[in-house]
Design a protein around this motif. Sequence first.
Motif, mmCIF file in Angstrom:
data_model
loop_
_atom_site.group_PDB
_atom_site.id
_atom_site.type_symbol
_atom_site.label_atom_id
_atom_site.label_comp_id
_atom_site.label_asym_id
_atom_site.label_seq_id
_atom_site.Cartn_x
_atom_site.Cartn_y
_atom_site.Cartn_z
ATOM 1 N N LEU A 104 0.816 -1.214 0.000
ATOM 2 C CA LEU A 104 0.000 0.000 0.000
ATOM 3 C C LEU A 104 0.848 1.262 0.000
ATOM 4 N N PHE A 107 1.974 1.691 -3.474
ATOM 5 C CA PHE A 107 0.830 2.065 -4.310
ATOM 6 C C PHE A 107 0.490 3.540 -4.144
ATOM 7 N N ALA A 150 -3.507 -3.662 -5.241
ATOM 8 C CA ALA A 150 -3.467 -2.766 -4.084
ATOM 9 C C ALA A 150 -4.799 -2.758 -3.339
ATOM 10 N N VAL A 154 -5.819 -3.618 0.437
ATOM 11 C CA VAL A 154 -6.627 -2.750 1.298
ATOM 12 C C VAL A 154 -7.674 -3.573 2.044
ATOM 13 N N HIS A 157 -6.067 -5.630 4.722
ATOM 14 C CA HIS A 157 -5.546 -4.757 5.775
ATOM 15 C C HIS A 157 -6.684 -4.253 6.670
#
Length: 208
Positions: A104, A107, A150, A154, A157
Amino acid sequence: MAVSGLIMLGYLVAHVMGNLKVFFGPEEFNAYGHWLRTMGAPVLHYSWALWLVRIVLLAAVAGHAVSAYQLSRRDIKARPTGYVHRRKGSSYATRTMRWGGIILALFIVWHILDLTTGTVHPGGFQEGHPYQNVVDTFSTWYGNAVYIVAMLAVGLHVRHGFWSAAQTLGVGNARRERLLKALANGLALVLAAGFISVPVAVMTGVVS
């Protein structure tokens, strides 16, 4: 770690809602992009509110990264030798939090250079025309690949981070654990699906 994560989560919710305006056509999406720079007017000058949001978000990202590093060093210091067997009950999202954070971070840099500054943008970056810029980016295979990977990161995460933040801030307990995990799973799924729907729409011609 928890507070900075929740700040970024709030931003992600607002960001995905804004991104989905692309389905209403170029006029509305470009108007939304213009509003981001004029919000707070006439009290605030052009782009001032947007820069305040960026500064808060940058501070949250920096705080999150520093906290992650400090916690990682603390874990290594407490137990220099790793566990022989993987801990029971640890999910894939939990085990990949560190790598997800690195993905991330990389990204974010690419995303800014692509759709904010236009430095690596394909097809000629057009200031003030975010709709066309989005279509240009997702008309390339690598733009889609980078973005989708990405956004999957997310989702993973958020899935672990939301539940973990609730425990850290004292919101979670044994009775609420199932509810919090369901909320984390639902939020992660909605965010990932919402973000990924945009490049899929461009690839399939729904947005063009």
